[in-house]
Design an enzyme around this catalytic site. Structure first.
Site, PDB file in Angstrom:
ATOM      1  N   GLN A 125      -3.585   0.196  -8.964  1.00 38.58           N
ATOM      2  CA  GLN A 125      -4.689   0.590  -8.096  1.00 38.58           C
ATOM      3  C   GLN A 125      -5.316  -0.624  -7.416  1.00 38.58           C
ATOM      4  O   GLN A 125      -6.217  -0.466  -6.596  1.00 38.58           O
ATOM      5  CB  GLN A 125      -5.749   1.323  -8.911  1.00 38.58           C
ATOM      6  CG  GLN A 125      -5.280   2.653  -9.480  1.00 38.58           C
ATOM      7  CD  GLN A 125      -6.314   3.283 -10.398  1.00 38.58           C
ATOM      8  OE1 GLN A 125      -6.495   2.852 -11.537  1.00 38.58           O
ATOM      9  NE2 GLN A 125      -6.989   4.305  -9.915  1.00 38.58           N
ATOM     10  N   ASP A 128      -4.697  -6.598  -4.755  1.00 34.88           N
ATOM     11  CA  ASP A 128      -4.649  -8.070  -4.746  1.00 34.88           C
ATOM     12  C   ASP A 128      -3.254  -8.669  -4.729  1.00 34.88           C
ATOM     13  O   ASP A 128      -3.101  -9.884  -4.567  1.00 34.88           O
ATOM     14  CB  ASP A 128      -5.426  -8.632  -5.938  1.00 34.88           C
ATOM     15  CG  ASP A 128      -5.009  -8.025  -7.275  1.00 34.88           C
ATOM     16  OD1 ASP A 128      -3.801  -7.794  -7.485  1.00 34.88           O
ATOM     17  OD2 ASP A 128      -5.909  -7.770  -8.110  1.00 34.88           O
ATOM     18  N   HIS A 143      -3.161   1.783  -3.684  1.00 26.94           N
ATOM     19  CA  HIS A 143      -4.289   1.755  -2.749  1.00 26.94           C
ATOM     20  C   HIS A 143      -4.084   0.777  -1.605  1.00 26.94           C
ATOM     21  O   HIS A 143      -5.026   0.464  -0.879  1.00 26.94           O
ATOM     22  CB  HIS A 143      -5.581   1.425  -3.497  1.00 26.94           C
ATOM     23  CG  HIS A 143      -6.021   2.513  -4.418  1.00 26.94           C
ATOM     24  ND1 HIS A 143      -6.995   2.337  -5.370  1.00 26.94           N
ATOM     25  CD2 HIS A 143      -5.608   3.812  -4.546  1.00 26.94           C
ATOM     26  CE1 HIS A 143      -7.165   3.472  -6.047  1.00 26.94           C
ATOM     27  NE2 HIS A 143      -6.339   4.367  -5.563  1.00 26.94           N
ATOM     28  N   GLY A 245      -6.574  -1.278 -17.903  1.00 23.17           N
ATOM     29  CA  GLY A 245      -7.657  -1.813 -17.093  1.00 23.17           C
ATOM     30  C   GLY A 245      -8.153  -0.901 -16.003  1.00 23.17           C
ATOM     31  O   GLY A 245      -8.651  -1.365 -14.985  1.00 23.17           O
ATOM     32  N   ASN A 271      -8.529  -0.313 -22.190  1.00 23.96           N
ATOM     33  CA  ASN A 271      -9.629  -0.528 -21.242  1.00 23.96           C
ATOM     34  C   ASN A 271     -10.923  -0.742 -22.004  1.00 23.96           C
ATOM     35  O   ASN A 271     -11.204  -0.050 -22.981  1.00 23.96           O
ATOM     36  CB  ASN A 271      -9.789   0.697 -20.324  1.00 23.96           C
ATOM     37  CG  ASN A 271     -10.756   0.437 -19.191  1.00 23.96           C
ATOM     38  OD1 ASN A 271     -10.468  -0.339 -18.291  1.00 23.96           O
ATOM     39  ND2 ASN A 271     -11.912   1.086 -19.227  1.00 23.96           N
ATOM     40  N   ARG A 272     -11.716  -1.699 -21.560  1.00 23.17           N
ATOM     41  CA  ARG A 272     -13.044  -1.886 -22.138  1.00 23.17           C
ATOM     42  C   ARG A 272     -13.982  -0.855 -21.511  1.00 23.17           C
ATOM     43  O   ARG A 272     -14.266  -0.899 -20.334  1.00 23.17           O
ATOM     44  CB  ARG A 272     -13.555  -3.301 -21.868  1.00 23.17           C
ATOM     45  CG  ARG A 272     -12.763  -4.398 -22.579  1.00 23.17           C
ATOM     46  CD  ARG A 272     -13.462  -5.723 -22.424  1.00 23.17           C
ATOM     47  NE  ARG A 272     -12.663  -6.836 -22.914  1.00 23.17           N
ATOM     48  CZ  ARG A 272     -12.616  -7.233 -24.179  1.00 23.17           C
ATOM     49  NH1 ARG A 272     -13.315  -6.578 -25.087  1.00 23.17           N
ATOM     50  NH2 ARG A 272     -11.873  -8.254 -24.541  1.00 23.17           N
TER      51      ARG A 272
END
Length: 307
Positions: A125, A128, A143, A245, A271-272
């Site tokens: 997603q 970068d 994305h 993440g 995931n946090r």
């Protein structure tokens, strides 16, 4: 499909300690080693989100440390020239941050897992391009990508580096005037100087004069059909889905967890913080993405540490 052993289910990880990057407890290592065992002999689809890139200095929208923000929608970008001008001023600064970002341990671990044949593919997603920079090749940039722009009239694509040259010529001294500004998610930046924003000159398509747009999906815009189809093909070729993440807040990512659960594929989330996919997960890890993927990759391929 084999079930995860008792103690490694979703409930067991709801109260897992929040470890500093690079630190894994013995319990964490034991849990991750069982996940590595589940991956042996199975193809895995890997879905990654912004939490993977925070260790590369790129902020996320919904992580524990993220501040609330209201992203520009596609409809606003198209209809409102002052908002579009503000967006491009911020994006020009954000681009200067993003192009300097480097892959972190999690990106390299994902690439190592791909090279060792454990992944059916990577769905990200993030815009970068750090998966590709780390050496991964079978990647769907769900994305879009920050390093391209597209003309909405003639559909010509340009590199963002080329556009940066044009914007620098149209706005001499702009980047020098905004030093010290912080980066924001999705090639954005926290630029608050209204004079700089209102005087920023927007570039048009060099070929037809049409409106240019970054080549990634805005809020309120649909993910292109071919990307979705390719992503589902990766999922179909896998027996296991790992979400790394991502809060799965938007349906563009959540749909893959839903499909995997519907088809009785194993779903693991790293995931946090809470995600919308937690009720679908067979296992949920409240751990950092980079250290978790790195540890799993090393267990599956000890040579990955040096790759």
């Amino acid at each position: 499909m084999d079930q995860l052993r008792p103690g490694i289910g979703q409930t067991a990880f709801k109260n897992a300690a929040s470890m500093a990057p690079g630190q894994l407890s013995n319990d964490d290592r034991e849990a991750l080693s069982q996940i590595a065992e589940q991956m042996r002999g199975r193809r895995t689809a890997l879905l990654t989100g912004a939490g993977l890139s925070t260790d590369s200095g790129i902020p996320d929208y919904r992580g524990p440390a993220a501040k609330p923000r209201q992203p520009l929608t596609f409809q606003e970008f198209m209809a409102d020239e002052p908002l579009r001008r503000r967006y491009w001023a911020r994006n020009h600064l954000g681009w200067s941050f993003m192009q300097q970002a480097e892959p972190n341990a999690g990106h390299y671990a994902a690439a190592a897992l791909e090279r060792s044949g454990h992944l059916s593919g990577i769905i990200t997603q993030n815009v970068d391009r750090l998966h590709e920079a780390a050496g991964a090749s079978n990647v769907v940039d769900l994305h879009g990508r920050f390093d391209q722009v597209v003309c909405l009239t003639c559909e010509t694509e340009y590199s963002r580096a080329f556009l940066a040259i044009i914007l620098n010529e149209l706005n001499p001294g702009f980047l020098e005037a905004v030093k010290g500004i912080k980066a924001a998610p999705d090639a954005d930046a926290d630029l608050g100087d209204e004079d700089l924003i209102t005087s920023f000159n927007i570039a048009r398509c060099p070929l037809c004069g049409g409106m240019l747009k970054p080549d990634f999906v805005f809020f309120g815009e649909n993910v292109p059909k071919k990307r979705v189809e390719r992503s589902f093909a990766m999922l179909e070729a896998a027996e296991l889905l790992i979400v790394a993440g991502s809060s799965l807040t938007v349906m563009s990512g959540l749909r893959f967890a839903k499909r995997a659960a519907k088809e009785k594929k194993l779903v693991i989330i790293i995931n946090r913080g809470e995600t919308r996919g937690d009720p679908l997960a067979d296992a949920k890890f409240e751990l950092g993405v980079g250290e978790s993927l790195s540890y799993v990759a090393e267990l599956l391929d000890p040579d990955s540490r040096n790759s």
